[in-house]
Design an enzyme around this catalytic site. Structure first.
Site: not given
Ligand code: NAP
Ligand code: MG
Length: 518
Positions: A214, A289, A323, A420
């Site tokens: 997906k 992750e 990331c 973040e």
């Protein structure tokens, strides 16, 4: 400005993959526009392209213009169910489970060859969809995807179990079997869609699993392009299925599906947590992750030029939507101003533009919503008293462009230092005592994340001492790059489990102990 991301791709491969922008872009773009982008895209299920059962579609935008780029199917629960059934059939019967390990490896390698053949097109499509400069989609994303496939292909013939030491008196003989985990639901983000899709499919196939992928709704096109290559590869039907759609419907359906054995997810920590909770229903295995807020620590003895260059690159790379980007900068007071000036100078020279413009160093943010979020953080940082040394503004043009930004004199309790941001924003603060490793590690660890950390010093004791003390899945010292055989993943809320290397492929297996009485 010469801008080459410093990532591990072999020199030979790079040479092979050199983009001859001037001669190859325009005709390739025209071909993409009149071909791949001009027709609606369907779901790849059981080896066939089919429309979503609801008939719904979703429009994919070009982030450098904000205009529609393509139309893809919006799959939901019913389509996920079809795909999972196909993946289950393919896992249990037919050609896939009966293939020899070597043959499975050959198919995975062959996929790498097909990607290599079409690398220019895939990189261009990735740049259009996600906005990243074609230099980086080509030399980083596509190149690393090829390497990942070749690396994992080699594992098909090398995964083994163990036998227990047998003493002469032992009345039993026991061994372990490593078995493919089954049907894997792979859910990927928009910031490196092609590479993430391949990074999940490659080890899953090498381990003998089957997959339902997906992709992110914001950048699903290269996953569909991958589907075309899988079709050409003549992978048995159902081994890899691709269901585009929304996370809240298609993604959630995959997480909730009772016949999915594992979810391999890359994305935000927020969604990662909900996946972990959802997976409890039938105790799915999970690899997560997630996000990061990685520190960069520059000692006074470091190669300041190299450290500044590399730190700048990871902020400009993918427009900070990366990331493992080093976004919290700690530079020693003696070198702080030099580092800040060096970054600001580079930031001012960065050519910001559409990913498909051959001279772009940095592309747009993926969406209006993400851009608003980034601007919100910059505003909050300034409001909290940080200095906006460079950048800080949305660029006045169509699309979602923001200036590369440096916030200095940031304090650890500010939101810009904790959250973040996922944009090209570097937050910097000085430190005074380079001999206090414990204190430095505390600063570095003062976040809920633990994905990566970057250390710059010529002092081996300081470098290794800090590497031990920092809680992060990957530590780079003086700009080192992680090589294929080594794992990647997060401590703390940056994730669960590892991708890459032996750990990465073993995560697609179950282990069974068999004991025989003699
Ligand atoms: P996201 O919002 O978490 O989405 C990731 C994927 O999950 C998308 O395909 C999304 O679908 C899907 N999703 C959303 N809600 C879901 C649900 N309830 N159930 C199942 N799936 C669901 O993340 P993103 O904004 O795309 O990506 C940015 C994040 O990814 C950042 O935090 C970044 O740090 C992280 N990231 C981590 C790594 C790593 O290796 N550690 C690498 C790259 C990115 P939609 O597209 O429809 O929302
Ligand atoms: Mg897009």
């Amino acid at each position: 400005m010469p801008f080459e991301p410093r990532f591990p791709y072999s020199r030979a491969l790079r040479k092979e993959l050199v983009v001859n922008a001037a001669t190859s872009f325009v005709p390739r773009l025209d071909a993409l526009r009149s071909g791949f982008l001009s027709r609606p895209h369907r779901l790849f299920i059981d080896g066939k392209w089919i429309s979503a059962q609801s008939g719904e579609t979703l429009t994919v935008l070009d982030p450098s213009t904000g205009k529609p780029l393509a139309e893809v199917a919006a799959g939901d629960k019913a389509d996920v169910d079809l795909a999972v059934r196909a993946a289950r059939r393919a896992f249990q019967s037919g050609r896939w489970p009966s293939l020899s390990h070597a043959e499975r490896g050959r198919l995975i390698s062959r996929l790498a060859d097909l990607i290599e053949r079409d690398a220019d097109d895939i990189a261009l499509l990735e740049s259009l969809d996600g906005g990243n400069p074609v230099r980086s989609t080509r030399h980083v994303d596509v190149a690393m995807a090829i390497e990942s496939l070749r690396y994992n292909a080699g594992w098909t013939t090398k995964l083994t179990g163990e036998t227990a030491l047998a003493s002469p008196q032992s009345r039993s003989f026991s061994y372990t079997l490593r078995e493919p985990i089954g049907v894997v639901g792979a859910i990927t983000p928009w910031n490196a869609p092609f590479l993430m899709a391949v990074n999940k499919i490659a080890p899953a196939l090498a381990a003998g699993c089957t997959v339902v992928l997906k992709p992110a709704e914001l950048a699903p096109l290269t996953a569909l392009r991958l589907g075309q290559l899988l079709e050409e590869l003549e992978l048995p039907p159902g081994v890899v299925n691709i269901v585009t759609g929304y996370g809240s419907s298609a993604g959630q359906a995959l997480v909730d599906h009772p016949d999915v054995n594992k979810i391999s997810f890359t994305g935000s920590t927020r969604v990662g947590k909900s996946i972990l909770a959802g997976a409890a229903v039938n105790m799915k295995r999970v690899t997560l992750e997630l996000g990061g807020k990685s520190p960069v620590i520059i000692f006074p003895d470091a190669d300041i030029e190299a450290a500044t260059q590399a730190t700048s690159q990871t902020i400009f790379f993918k427009t900070g939507q990366f990331c493992a980007a080093g976004t919290r900068l700690f530079a020693h007071r003696k070198v702080f101003d030099r580092v800040v000036e060096g970054f600001a100078e580079r930031a001012r020279k960065v050519k910001v533009g559409p990913g498909i413009a051959p001279d772009s160093d940095m592309g747009p943010i993926i969406s209006e919503k993400q851009l608003d979020r980034v601007m919100g953080y910059i505003g909050a940082g300034a409001g909290d008293g940080a200095d906006v040394v460079t950048g800080g503004k949305r660029i006045d043009r169509e699309g979602y462009f923001v200036q590369p930004t440096l916030l200095a004199n940031v304090r650890p309790n500010m939101s810009v230092f904790q959250d973040e941001i996922f944009g090209p924003v570097l937050c910097a603060m000085p430190f005074s005592d380079a001999s206090e490793l414990e204190q430095l590690a505390q600063l570095a660890n003062d976040t809920s994340y633990g994905l990566a950390a970057n250390i710059w010093t010529r002092d081996l004791v300081a470098a290794h001492g800090l590497a031990r003390r920092i809680q992060a899945g990957t530590i780079t010292i003086n700009g080192g790059g992680r090589e294929q055989p080594l794992p990647f993943g997060g401590y703390k809320q940056s994730g669960l489990g590892r991708e890459g290397g032996r750990e990465g492929i073993e995560a697609y297996t179950e282990i069974k102990t068999v004991a025989i009485g003699l």
